[in-house]
Design a protein around this motif. Sequence first.
Motif, PDB file in Angstrom:
ATOM      1  N   ILE B 290      25.708   1.928  -7.250  1.00 12.22           N
ATOM      2  CA  ILE B 290      24.494   1.269  -6.645  1.00 12.22           C
ATOM      3  C   ILE B 290      22.950   2.069  -6.517  1.00 12.22           C
ATOM      4  O   ILE B 290      22.161   0.997  -6.315  1.00 12.22           O
ATOM      5  CB  ILE B 290      24.965   1.468  -4.811  1.00 12.22           C
ATOM      6  CG1 ILE B 290      26.470  -0.057  -4.750  1.00 12.22           C
ATOM      7  CG2 ILE B 290      24.025   0.441  -4.045  1.00 12.22           C
ATOM      8  CD1 ILE B 290      26.671  -0.505  -3.946  1.00 12.22           C
ATOM      9  N   PRO B 291      23.387   3.580  -5.541  1.00 13.85           N
ATOM     10  CA  PRO B 291      21.755   4.089  -6.238  1.00 13.85           C
ATOM     11  C   PRO B 291      20.864   3.817  -7.612  1.00 13.85           C
ATOM     12  O   PRO B 291      20.242   3.519  -7.740  1.00 13.85           O
ATOM     13  CB  PRO B 291      21.970   4.986  -5.665  1.00 13.85           C
ATOM     14  CG  PRO B 291      23.809   5.818  -5.540  1.00 13.85           C
ATOM     15  CD  PRO B 291      24.004   4.470  -5.416  1.00 13.85           C
ATOM     16  N   ASN B 292      21.915   3.610  -8.746  1.00  8.27           N
ATOM     17  CA  ASN B 292      21.994   3.340  -9.763  1.00  8.27           C
ATOM     18  C   ASN B 292      21.407   2.713 -10.801  1.00  8.27           C
ATOM     19  O   ASN B 292      19.977   2.176 -10.072  1.00  8.27           O
ATOM     20  CB  ASN B 292      22.907   3.879 -10.783  1.00  8.27           C
ATOM     21  CG  ASN B 292      23.043   5.911 -11.321  1.00  8.27           C
ATOM     22  OD1 ASN B 292      22.559   5.822 -10.814  1.00  8.27           O
ATOM     23  ND2 ASN B 292      24.143   5.781 -11.789  1.00  8.27           N
ATOM     24  N   LEU B 293      22.181   0.856  -9.258  1.00  6.23           N
ATOM     25  CA  LEU B 293      21.410   0.019 -10.256  1.00  6.23           C
ATOM     26  C   LEU B 293      19.848  -0.414  -9.576  1.00  6.23           C
ATOM     27  O   LEU B 293      19.006  -1.322  -9.656  1.00  6.23           O
ATOM     28  CB  LEU B 293      22.332  -0.713  -9.550  1.00  6.23           C
ATOM     29  CG  LEU B 293      22.164  -2.459  -9.472  1.00  6.23           C
ATOM     30  CD1 LEU B 293      21.972  -2.749 -11.214  1.00  6.23           C
ATOM     31  CD2 LEU B 293      23.480  -3.678  -9.105  1.00  6.23           C
ATOM     32  N   LYS B 294      19.890   0.229  -8.206  1.00  7.45           N
ATOM     33  CA  LYS B 294      18.870   0.037  -7.682  1.00  7.45           C
ATOM     34  C   LYS B 294      17.308   0.717  -8.268  1.00  7.45           C
ATOM     35  O   LYS B 294      16.113  -0.065  -8.344  1.00  7.45           O
ATOM     36  CB  LYS B 294      18.320   0.681  -6.102  1.00  7.45           C
ATOM     37  CG  LYS B 294      19.302  -0.540  -4.753  1.00  7.45           C
ATOM     38  CD  LYS B 294      19.404   0.521  -3.389  1.00  7.45           C
ATOM     39  CE  LYS B 294      20.132  -0.530  -2.605  1.00  7.45           C
ATOM     40  NZ  LYS B 294      20.322   0.827  -1.184  1.00  7.45           N
ATOM     41  N   LYS B 295      17.986   1.871  -8.306  1.00  2.88           N
ATOM     42  CA  LYS B 295      16.502   2.092  -9.118  1.00  2.88           C
ATOM     43  C   LYS B 295      16.625   1.487 -10.912  1.00  2.88           C
ATOM     44  O   LYS B 295      15.023   1.436 -10.739  1.00  2.88           O
ATOM     45  CB  LYS B 295      16.830   3.740  -9.735  1.00  2.88           C
ATOM     46  CG  LYS B 295      16.446   4.772  -8.447  1.00  2.88           C
ATOM     47  CD  LYS B 295      16.305   5.773  -8.856  1.00  2.88           C
ATOM     48  CE  LYS B 295      16.832   7.174  -7.775  1.00  2.88           C
ATOM     49  NZ  LYS B 295      17.524   8.047  -8.424  1.00  2.88           N
ATOM     50  N   TRP B 296      16.693   1.117 -11.179  1.00  2.00           N
ATOM     51  CA  TRP B 296      17.430   0.179 -12.695  1.00  2.00           C
ATOM     52  C   TRP B 296      16.056  -0.989 -11.929  1.00  2.00           C
ATOM     53  O   TRP B 296      15.171  -1.383 -13.168  1.00  2.00           O
ATOM     54  CB  TRP B 296      18.727   0.233 -13.098  1.00  2.00           C
ATOM     55  CG  TRP B 296      18.701  -0.913 -13.962  1.00  2.00           C
ATOM     56  CD1 TRP B 296      19.360  -2.364 -14.604  1.00  2.00           C
ATOM     57  CD2 TRP B 296      18.738  -0.531 -15.654  1.00  2.00           C
ATOM     58  NE1 TRP B 296      18.891  -2.691 -15.316  1.00  2.00           N
ATOM     59  CE2 TRP B 296      18.750  -1.559 -16.194  1.00  2.00           C
ATOM     60  CE3 TRP B 296      18.689   0.867 -16.037  1.00  2.00           C
ATOM     61  CZ2 TRP B 296      19.073  -1.666 -17.488  1.00  2.00           C
ATOM     62  CZ3 TRP B 296      19.020   0.483 -17.384  1.00  2.00           C
ATOM     63  CH2 TRP B 296      18.332  -0.684 -18.065  1.00  2.00           C
ATOM     64  N   LEU B 297      16.514  -1.754 -10.518  1.00  4.54           N
ATOM     65  CA  LEU B 297      16.288  -3.035 -10.700  1.00  4.54           C
ATOM     66  C   LEU B 297      14.636  -2.590 -10.515  1.00  4.54           C
ATOM     67  O   LEU B 297      13.886  -3.479 -10.987  1.00  4.54           O
ATOM     68  CB  LEU B 297      17.002  -3.813  -9.511  1.00  4.54           C
ATOM     69  CG  LEU B 297      18.426  -4.485  -9.446  1.00  4.54           C
ATOM     70  CD1 LEU B 297      18.842  -5.154  -8.451  1.00  4.54           C
ATOM     71  CD2 LEU B 297      18.194  -5.396 -11.100  1.00  4.54           C
ATOM     72  N   ALA B 298      14.749  -1.702  -9.717  1.00  4.03           N
ATOM     73  CA  ALA B 298      13.216  -1.249  -9.178  1.00  4.03           C
ATOM     74  C   ALA B 298      12.034  -1.405 -10.168  1.00  4.03           C
ATOM     75  O   ALA B 298      11.382  -1.495 -10.578  1.00  4.03           O
ATOM     76  CB  ALA B 298      12.742  -0.192  -8.388  1.00  4.03           C
ATOM     77  N   ASP B 299      12.687  -0.302 -11.442  1.00 11.00           N
ATOM     78  CA  ASP B 299      11.469   0.537 -12.115  1.00 11.00           C
ATOM     79  C   ASP B 299      12.648   0.092 -13.194  1.00 11.00           C
ATOM     80  O   ASP B 299      11.717   1.376 -14.584  1.00 11.00           O
ATOM     81  CB  ASP B 299      10.846   1.334 -12.235  1.00 11.00           C
ATOM     82  CG  ASP B 299      11.651   2.747 -11.680  1.00 11.00           C
ATOM     83  OD1 ASP B 299      12.848   2.660 -11.671  1.00 11.00           O
ATOM     84  OD2 ASP B 299      11.098   3.209 -10.927  1.00 11.00           O
ATOM     85  N   GLN B 300      13.310   0.388 -13.715  1.00  6.87           N
ATOM     86  CA  GLN B 300      14.122   0.242 -14.836  1.00  6.87           C
ATOM     87  C   GLN B 300      14.458   1.808 -15.328  1.00  6.87           C
ATOM     88  O   GLN B 300      14.367   2.085 -16.291  1.00  6.87           O
ATOM     89  CB  GLN B 300      13.236  -0.084 -16.577  1.00  6.87           C
ATOM     90  CG  GLN B 300      13.251  -2.054 -16.326  1.00  6.87           C
ATOM     91  CD  GLN B 300      14.516  -2.576 -17.887  1.00  6.87           C
ATOM     92  OE1 GLN B 300      14.821  -1.478 -18.357  1.00  6.87           O
ATOM     93  NE2 GLN B 300      15.179  -3.345 -17.552  1.00  6.87           N
ATOM     94  N   THR B 301      14.702   2.822 -14.140  1.00  8.75           N
ATOM     95  CA  THR B 301      14.988   4.195 -14.061  1.00  8.75           C
ATOM     96  C   THR B 301      16.705   3.942 -14.586  1.00  8.75           C
ATOM     97  O   THR B 301      17.295   3.398 -14.524  1.00  8.75           O
ATOM     98  CB  THR B 301      15.228   4.349 -12.898  1.00  8.75           C
ATOM     99  OG1 THR B 301      13.753   4.154 -12.472  1.00  8.75           O
ATOM    100  CG2 THR B 301      15.580   6.060 -13.212  1.00  8.75           C
ATOM    101  N   ILE B 302      16.577   5.501 -15.719  1.00 11.97           N
ATOM    102  CA  ILE B 302      17.633   5.625 -16.217  1.00 11.97           C
ATOM    103  C   ILE B 302      18.817   5.976 -15.688  1.00 11.97           C
ATOM    104  O   ILE B 302      18.270   7.305 -15.259  1.00 11.97           O
ATOM    105  CB  ILE B 302      18.008   6.397 -17.884  1.00 11.97           C
ATOM    106  CG1 ILE B 302      16.477   5.942 -18.765  1.00 11.97           C
ATOM    107  CG2 ILE B 302      18.974   6.953 -17.792  1.00 11.97           C
ATOM    108  CD1 ILE B 302      17.299   4.845 -19.424  1.00 11.97           C
TER     109      ILE B 302
END
Lengths: 313, 313
Positions: B290-302
Amino acid sequence: MEILFTFIPKEDQQQRLEAEFPQVDFHFLYKDKTRLASADIIVTYGEDLTAEDIAAAEKVQWIMVASAGIEKLPHQAIAEREITVSNVKGIHKIPMAESVLAHLLSLKRSLPAIYENQRSRDWNRKIRSSELHGSTAIILGPGAIGSEIGRLLQAFGVRTIGCNRSGKQALHMDEMVSFEHILEKLPQADYVLSILPSTHETKQLLTSTHFKAMKNTAIFMNFGRGDLVSDAVLLEALQSEEIAYAVLDVFELEPLPTEHPYWTMDNVVVSPHVSSHSGKYVERALDIFIPNLKKWLADQTIPANLVNMEKGY
Amino acid sequence: MEILFTFIPKEDQQQRLEAEFPQVDFHFLYKDKTRLASADIIVTYGEDLTAEDIAAAEKVQWIMVASAGIEKLPHQAIAEREITVSNVKGIHKIPMAESVLAHLLSLKRSLPAIYENQRSRDWNRKIRSSELHGSTAIILGPGAIGSEIGRLLQAFGVRTIGCNRSGKQALHMDEMVSFEHILEKLPQADYVLSILPSTHETKQLLTSTHFKAMKNTAIFMNFGRGDLVSDAVLLEALQSEEIAYAVLDVFELEPLPTEHPYWTMDNVVVSPHVSSHSGKYVERALDIFIPNLKKWLADQTIPANLVNMEKGY
């Protein structure tokens, strides 16, 4: 000076004693009471002495019990003669704590099912394992052994609640409760473990009210003494699924009779009072006995690990 | 944004995802590949994707593996497309470490014999139990899981020797040794435990020379991957009693074939690759996802827990 062992230590342990105490006359005799009359000190597992034996052992001044429980000693006969009694409290803590953790982890990690499936060559991955981590244990009797169990449980991320007469703080317990208030804490516990000795206070300490207060998923473990709870109460709790499991190393009647229902119940593990067994047992008992004996011989210093025959521990 | 789960989380876990990410179109489909073409992200246990599936999943940019092992993923197909791969490294450590300790303590405290004697109503106290305390373990792969095992072993008074490629210090290891020098340390070990992943370096890492160097009383435990040692080598070591016991959660061939000798050997425990199982597994995987996906959605953070498809872990 004559010392009678009522069990037979290993050859090298006998030699260790004889080398340390050349002035002492050691007798190692199992089920042979011919040397009682001349013994100054008796070393026993505590299950083989009667009031008559104490009368026969007219010179004895110190009984060293190479065990923790002294309930099978003839208390009155010993108290009347003011015979010093010591035990080996503390040497059970490592093997017993390891046994308690072994049984608990085995159930949580599905080892009985894994072993059973292996016997039928069944590659069965539908095993519902759970974790110690994040659970709560009540430890009845947080003394030397109970605290060691507490220390290990805490390492696994288990919250420990110690329960003793006073409710006073004990080592490696996150919280304490007195016997009197245990009912209030039981609904929180995933495991209820007892290593209580048998005393007039602990006999039948747990009643059906206590088992009704436990979680239906609770595991009850008795590694103390079998008279903590009656068979009738525990059977009822298990049969009506008030608790999920009992792991029993001690019983009202030992050996457990062949026809006893515990043997075949799915939610009971019968361990034949072996939780303190260890290859290191006698060695550790001698590690306690030898320094005590040195002092005793030097100036009749009362040994460490003295037992109060009135309190019963 | 479309996310395809190739397994079915529980109802409340699905709801948790949908509530956190109302903008995402989730599909939870077991053994159903109809949604591959439109998926932006795939969440999988890592055992069900072929090179053809990767070709079909033409939009996918991130594969989240809800497991630790990635050896069954089609590496080349994924690397060519530069698809991001992450795993859930770390979430296995609690259940796996508890499983390892459960098996080890069970053997030391004679639980298999206790269970067996119960089945025949045999009150047999002639059980030779021993202790973890004072023994030595070699841990192959002292990463997240191996260090957790080391931490618990140390709590039991076990000396821990970590073994990795570099021999560089790892957490909760009293000592370290490199793969290259493991032969020198094997004669000291009471237990040799592996949680190594399957890589080109770990395949067949242990040979008959290694088993000959171990104590005859050693317990070998493989909780990593089955290709660490060939069946031929391990069978020979067990049959000629170069070691005392093997506890295996992983095998060269899984499921272990019905006719395999391991099933019926007295000195082998067959655990059907279940040591990481836990009721808390998917919940913990989502706690990482979930936290990974939040970042991914926000700015495509790996995402964290990135996997290097070339190294293989």
